[in-house]
Design an enzyme around this catalytic site. Structure first.
Site, PDB file in Angstrom:
ATOM      1  N   HIS A  68     -13.726   3.942   6.546  1.00 29.44           N
ATOM      2  CA  HIS A  68     -15.071   4.500   6.434  1.00 29.44           C
ATOM      3  C   HIS A  68     -15.629   4.433   5.015  1.00 29.44           C
ATOM      4  O   HIS A  68     -16.804   4.745   4.803  1.00 29.44           O
ATOM      5  CB  HIS A  68     -15.096   5.944   6.959  1.00 29.44           C
ATOM      6  CG  HIS A  68     -14.453   6.933   6.055  1.00 29.44           C
ATOM      7  ND1 HIS A  68     -13.190   7.436   6.263  1.00 29.44           N
ATOM      8  CD2 HIS A  68     -14.899   7.531   4.928  1.00 29.44           C
ATOM      9  CE1 HIS A  68     -12.889   8.292   5.316  1.00 29.44           C
ATOM     10  NE2 HIS A  68     -13.916   8.364   4.485  1.00 29.44           N
ATOM     11  N   ASP A 111      -8.494   4.609  10.858  1.00 33.57           N
ATOM     12  CA  ASP A 111      -9.299   4.659   9.631  1.00 33.57           C
ATOM     13  C   ASP A 111      -8.501   4.090   8.457  1.00 33.57           C
ATOM     14  O   ASP A 111      -8.016   4.834   7.594  1.00 33.57           O
ATOM     15  CB  ASP A 111      -9.715   6.102   9.375  1.00 33.57           C
ATOM     16  CG  ASP A 111     -10.785   6.228   8.297  1.00 33.57           C
ATOM     17  OD1 ASP A 111     -11.318   5.183   7.872  1.00 33.57           O
ATOM     18  OD2 ASP A 111     -11.075   7.371   7.882  1.00 33.57           O
ATOM     19  N   GLY A 201     -15.036  12.903  -2.045  1.00 28.10           N
ATOM     20  CA  GLY A 201     -14.790  11.894  -3.073  1.00 28.10           C
ATOM     21  C   GLY A 201     -13.383  11.346  -3.100  1.00 28.10           C
ATOM     22  O   GLY A 201     -13.114  10.399  -3.826  1.00 28.10           O
ATOM     23  N   SER A 203     -11.600  10.393  -0.190  1.00 25.02           N
ATOM     24  CA  SER A 203     -11.286   9.568   0.979  1.00 25.02           C
ATOM     25  C   SER A 203     -10.588   8.288   0.554  1.00 25.02           C
ATOM     26  O   SER A 203     -10.912   7.697  -0.478  1.00 25.02           O
ATOM     27  CB  SER A 203     -12.568   9.200   1.721  1.00 25.02           C
ATOM     28  OG  SER A 203     -13.115  10.290   2.388  1.00 25.02           O
ATOM     29  N   GLY A 204      -9.646   7.842   1.359  1.00 22.13           N
ATOM     30  CA  GLY A 204      -8.964   6.585   1.091  1.00 22.13           C
ATOM     31  C   GLY A 204      -7.766   6.696   0.184  1.00 22.13           C
ATOM     32  O   GLY A 204      -6.920   5.798   0.151  1.00 22.13           O
TER      33      GLY A 204
END
Length: 254
Positions: A68, A111, A201, A203-204
């Site tokens: 995402h 994801d 901030g 994410s990932g």
């Protein structure tokens, strides 16, 4: 850029709990500043020079992050070797050659995204790879792990210029299922909660247990970062190892 941000915020409002979108991502709350370059695998993913997501370096040309984090329109760049994002002398900015999202990605599910870099990263003390789990490998309930990132320091606060970190603990999958319902898929997800945790901030970025990345920061409560009612959820990397390795082998010819 303004139109893009507004559109994505409107999209987020239509998803009851989804927090981590390409512009509404999850940072570290109730954390501490990481010792500079103690997490040399950490990557800042940016658009137009602005940090939007975290990621981890899994080979000298591949970054792993959340699917995402890329909306298929933006051109991403990655920054490796960073601690303070304002200090370009200690880091290297690299373009992305190709984007490899999981083919079955939809919000909440699968994801995970691989970024093939335009050039090989020079590995050194400040830039290193993160270890990945074996296929099917799992961690038990109540395992203490950690998260890190440059995201917000509070739900409505500002992002951090320096890398922050926090300890967090894995939760029983049945409890995660109860709190998230059909959004949570135990074979492919992990959820955690602790005194500190991910926020907008981050994410990932990786969920790290020991020296191994076991999760990719995916989603959490839209109402508050590090919520005990809806704990942060991570894509379980061990469920995707075959896919990751197959793309890594293919990327050698790209």
């Amino acid at each position: 850029m303004t139109i893009t941000i507004i559109s994505l915020l409107l999209l987020a409002s239509l998803l009851p709990h989804l927090t981590f979108t390409a512009r509404v991502n999850v940072g570290i709350v109730n954390g501490r500043e990481a010792r500079p370059h103690s997490r040399p695998y950490m990557v800042s993913i940016q658009v137009d020079g602005y940090h939007i997501c975290g990621g981890s370096l899994i080979s000298d040309r591949t970054v792993m992050t959340a699917a995402h984090c890329w909306n298929r329109r933006d051109i991403l760049t990655v920054v490796v070797g960073a601690h303070d994002l304002r200090n370009s002398k200690s880091s290297d900015r690299i373009g992305v050659k190709s984007y490899i999202p999981h083919p079955q990605y939809i919000p909440y599910k699968n994801d995970i995204l691989l970024l093939r870099l335009e050039k090989r990263v020079k590995l050194n003390r400040k830039v290193r790879l993160i270890s990945l789990p074996n296929e099917g490998e799992d961690v038990g309930t109540d395992t203490v792990c950690s998260v890190a990132g440059w995201g917000r320091l509070s739900t409505n606060g500002d992002g951090s210029n320096v890398l922050m970190e926090a300890d967090t603990t894995t939760i029983n999958p049945a409890e995660c299922q109860r709190k998230w319902g059909s959004h949570f898929l135990a074979p492919k997800m992990i959820c955690v909660y602790g005194g500190g945790g991910s926020c907008f901030g981050d994410s990932g970025g990786p969920l790290v247990c020991g020296n191994t990345a076991i999760g990719v920061t995916s989603y959490g409560s839209r109402y508050g970062c590090n919520s005990p009612e809806q704990p942060n959820v991570y894509t379980k990397i061990s469920a995707y190892i075959q896919w990751i390795r197959s793309k890594e082998m293919l990327s050698d010819f790209m």
